[in-house]
Design a protein around this motif. Structure first.
Motif, PDB file in Angstrom:
ATOM      1  N   TYR A  34       0.838  -1.202   0.000  1.00 20.77           N
ATOM      2  CA  TYR A  34       0.000   0.000   0.000  1.00 20.77           C
ATOM      3  C   TYR A  34       0.872   1.252   0.000  1.00 20.77           C
ATOM      4  CZ  TYR A  34      -3.315  -3.455   1.813  1.00 20.77           C
ATOM      5  OH  TYR A  34      -4.090  -4.568   1.984  1.00 20.77           O
ATOM      6  N   TYR A  36       0.237   5.314   1.032  1.00 21.09           N
ATOM      7  CA  TYR A  36      -0.648   6.293   1.648  1.00 21.09           C
ATOM      8  C   TYR A  36       0.010   7.670   1.608  1.00 21.09           C
ATOM      9  CZ  TYR A  36      -3.169   2.449   4.017  1.00 21.09           C
ATOM     10  OH  TYR A  36      -3.894   1.326   4.319  1.00 21.09           O
ATOM     11  N   GLN A  38      -0.268  11.347   3.939  1.00 26.90           N
ATOM     12  CA  GLN A  38      -0.787  11.866   5.200  1.00 26.90           C
ATOM     13  C   GLN A  38      -0.513  13.355   5.298  1.00 26.90           C
ATOM     14  OE1 GLN A  38       1.191  10.433   8.753  1.00 26.90           O
ATOM     15  NE2 GLN A  38      -0.687  10.578   9.951  1.00 26.90           N
ATOM     16  N   GLY A  41      -0.566  15.823  11.004  1.00 25.50           N
ATOM     17  CA  GLY A  41      -1.472  15.608  12.122  1.00 25.50           C
ATOM     18  C   GLY A  41      -2.817  15.018  11.759  1.00 25.50           C
ATOM     19  N   ARG A  42      -2.891  14.404  10.594  1.00 25.93           N
ATOM     20  CA  ARG A  42      -4.178  13.896  10.127  1.00 25.93           C
ATOM     21  C   ARG A  42      -4.097  12.403   9.819  1.00 25.93           C
ATOM     22  NH1 ARG A  42      -8.323  16.874  11.080  1.00 25.93           N
ATOM     23  NH2 ARG A  42      -9.362  16.515   9.099  1.00 25.93           N
ATOM     24  N   GLY A  43      -5.246  11.857   9.422  1.00 27.67           N
ATOM     25  CA  GLY A  43      -5.289  10.453   9.065  1.00 27.67           C
ATOM     26  C   GLY A  43      -4.635  10.176   7.728  1.00 27.67           C
ATOM     27  N   LEU A  44      -4.627   8.902   7.345  1.00 28.51           N
ATOM     28  CA  LEU A  44      -3.962   8.471   6.120  1.00 28.51           C
ATOM     29  C   LEU A  44      -4.961   8.307   4.991  1.00 28.51           C
ATOM     30  CD1 LEU A  44      -1.979   7.711   8.450  1.00 28.51           C
ATOM     31  CD2 LEU A  44      -1.268   5.806   7.041  1.00 28.51           C
ATOM     32  N   PHE A  88       3.538  13.699   3.448  1.00 31.34           N
ATOM     33  CA  PHE A  88       4.233  12.582   4.088  1.00 31.34           C
ATOM     34  C   PHE A  88       3.684  11.311   3.480  1.00 31.34           C
ATOM     35  CE2 PHE A  88       7.044  10.850   6.967  1.00 31.34           C
ATOM     36  CZ  PHE A  88       6.478  10.009   7.909  1.00 31.34           C
ATOM     37  N   LEU A  90       3.605   7.192   3.062  1.00 33.47           N
ATOM     38  CA  LEU A  90       3.854   5.980   3.838  1.00 33.47           C
ATOM     39  C   LEU A  90       3.564   4.753   3.003  1.00 33.47           C
ATOM     40  CD1 LEU A  90       2.153   7.302   7.022  1.00 33.47           C
ATOM     41  CD2 LEU A  90       4.461   6.383   7.031  1.00 33.47           C
ATOM     42  N   GLN A 109      -1.836  -4.110   8.999  1.00 34.61           N
ATOM     43  CA  GLN A 109      -0.890  -3.474   8.106  1.00 34.61           C
ATOM     44  C   GLN A 109       0.286  -2.947   8.918  1.00 34.61           C
ATOM     45  OE1 GLN A 109      -2.486  -0.714   5.240  1.00 34.61           O
ATOM     46  NE2 GLN A 109      -4.261  -2.004   4.798  1.00 34.61           N
ATOM     47  N   PHE A 111       3.696  -0.502   8.767  1.00 32.15           N
ATOM     48  CA  PHE A 111       4.099   0.697   8.035  1.00 32.15           C
ATOM     49  C   PHE A 111       5.605   0.916   8.032  1.00 32.15           C
ATOM     50  CE2 PHE A 111       0.130   2.809   7.002  1.00 32.15           C
ATOM     51  CZ  PHE A 111      -0.768   2.123   7.802  1.00 32.15           C
ATOM     52  N   GLY A 112       6.069   1.516   6.926  1.00 29.08           N
ATOM     53  CA  GLY A 112       7.435   2.000   6.875  1.00 29.08           C
ATOM     54  C   GLY A 112       7.557   3.300   7.636  1.00 29.08           C
ATOM     55  N   ALA A 113       8.766   3.853   7.656  1.00 27.90           N
ATOM     56  CA  ALA A 113       9.036   5.065   8.424  1.00 27.90           C
ATOM     57  C   ALA A 113       8.594   6.326   7.699  1.00 27.90           C
ATOM     58  CB  ALA A 113      10.513   5.155   8.747  1.00 27.90           C
ATOM     59  N   ARG A 116       9.175  12.252   3.769  1.00 32.68           N
ATOM     60  CA  ARG A 116       8.664  13.623   3.783  1.00 32.68           C
ATOM     61  C   ARG A 116       9.049  14.286   2.469  1.00 32.68           C
ATOM     62  NH1 ARG A 116       4.971  15.724   6.521  1.00 32.68           N
ATOM     63  NH2 ARG A 116       5.880  14.892   8.422  1.00 32.68           N
TER      64      ARG A 116
ATOM     65  N   TYR B  35      -3.584   2.845  16.120  1.00 31.46           N
ATOM     66  CA  TYR B  35      -2.176   3.084  15.914  1.00 31.46           C
ATOM     67  C   TYR B  35      -1.755   4.332  16.689  1.00 31.46           C
ATOM     68  CZ  TYR B  35      -2.341   0.015  11.762  1.00 31.46           C
ATOM     69  OH  TYR B  35      -2.488  -1.044  10.902  1.00 31.46           O
ATOM     70  N   GLY B  42       6.407   6.237  10.866  1.00 34.37           N
ATOM     71  CA  GLY B  42       5.180   5.568  10.471  1.00 34.37           C
ATOM     72  C   GLY B  42       4.352   5.173  11.674  1.00 34.37           C
ATOM     73  N   LEU B  86       0.269  11.180  17.954  1.00 39.10           N
ATOM     74  CA  LEU B  86      -0.930  11.145  17.121  1.00 39.10           C
ATOM     75  C   LEU B  86      -1.536   9.750  17.201  1.00 39.10           C
ATOM     76  CD1 LEU B  86      -2.739  12.514  14.921  1.00 39.10           C
ATOM     77  CD2 LEU B  86      -1.171  11.555  13.231  1.00 39.10           C
ATOM     78  N   LEU B  88      -4.396   7.121  15.860  1.00 38.97           N
ATOM     79  CA  LEU B  88      -5.203   6.874  14.667  1.00 38.97           C
ATOM     80  C   LEU B  88      -6.020   5.606  14.845  1.00 38.97           C
ATOM     81  CD1 LEU B  88      -2.306   7.476  12.132  1.00 38.97           C
ATOM     82  CD2 LEU B  88      -4.308   8.932  12.301  1.00 38.97           C
ATOM     83  N   GLY B 101      -9.452   7.093  10.507  1.00 42.64           N
ATOM     84  CA  GLY B 101     -10.040   8.294  11.059  1.00 42.64           C
ATOM     85  C   GLY B 101      -9.095   9.472  10.841  1.00 42.64           C
ATOM     86  N   GLN B 102      -9.546  10.671  11.249  1.00 41.04           N
ATOM     87  CA  GLN B 102      -8.769  11.887  10.981  1.00 41.04           C
ATOM     88  C   GLN B 102      -7.573  12.030  11.920  1.00 41.04           C
ATOM     89  OE1 GLN B 102     -12.077  11.707  11.640  1.00 41.04           O
ATOM     90  NE2 GLN B 102     -13.195  13.351  10.629  1.00 41.04           N
TER      91      GLN B 102
END
Lengths: 120, 110
Positions: A34, A36, A38, A41-44, A88, A90, A109, A111-113, A116, B35, B42, B86, B88, B101-102
């Protein structure tokens, strides 16, 4: 054990330049992969996912593309970057297929690091 | 259309206080994951809940999945500065894709 690598960690690119972000997974075979994006400060937001070599599904129309030339390699690309491509990014993997019942917890899932990307 | 509503978006509390983060949806999820993410890194999985009504505890963190599998909550007891980050939530509808979610930005002040 499985690991996921993403590079570069940080990238500054001029508008109109090409992009190539790479993600590789080790320790597993035939993973789902996958990409993504981001916002701070928000979701993916899911951009692309792949269930196998050469199989790419795009979730949102955009200036980016993805490719999976090898089983455990996932690449995010652009021919000409836009300012709005900054963010960002991911990469993530999970086991292939869908577990059910009590094995649903396997649908995790990892995630990688992240990378940016700043487009100037 | 945001299928998973997470609240609050921002939370700033003093060390030692309790807090709850909520994720709500009108859709049923086969599983829901929480998360935690540090800046520039990540997301790292905290827990997965799969059964309606399920409650899982991870030290001072308590996760609950609603009976109808449409909502979830994360409760932190006696928050510490190390809990800053953060948070999630992400739901899966057995499609192989997660809906996020946001996010909730938590700041715990000493």
């Amino acid at each position: 054990s499985q690991t996921i690598h993403q590079w570069p960690a940080t990238l500054v690119q001029p508008v109109g330049s090409p992009l190539s972000l790479e993600c590789t997974v080790e320790g597993t075979s035939n993973p789902n992969l996958y990409w993504y994006r981001q916002a701070a400060g928000r979701g993916l937001q899911l951009l692309f996912y792949s269930v196998g070599i050469g199989q790419i599904s795009s979730e949102v129309p955009q200036n980016l593309s993805a490719s999976r030339p090898q089983d455990r390699q996932f690449i995010l690309s652009s021919k000409k970057l836009l300012l709005s491509d900054s963010g960002f990014y991911l990469c993530a993997w999970r086991d292939h297929g869908l577990a059910s019942g009590r094995d649903l917890a396997k649908n995790i899932q990892y995630f990688g690091a992240g990378t940016r990307l700043s487009v100037l | 259309t945001q299928l998973l509503e997470q609240s609050p978006q921002f939370l700033s509390i003093q060390e030692g206080e309790n807090l709850t983060v909520y994720c709500n949806s009108s859709s049923v999820f086969s599983s829901l994951q929480w998360y935690r993410q540090e800046p520039g890194e990540g997301p790292v999985l905290l827990v997965t809940v799969v059964t309606g009504g399920e409650v899982k505890k991870l030290k001072r963190l308590t996760f609950q999945f609603g009976d109808a599998r449409k909502d979830s909550s994360l409760h932190i007891t006696a928050a510490q500065t190390g809990d800053t980050g953060l948070y999630l939530c992400a739901g899966e509808r057995n499609t192989g894709k997660l809906i996020f979610g946001q996010g909730t930005t938590l700041q715990v002040k000493p």
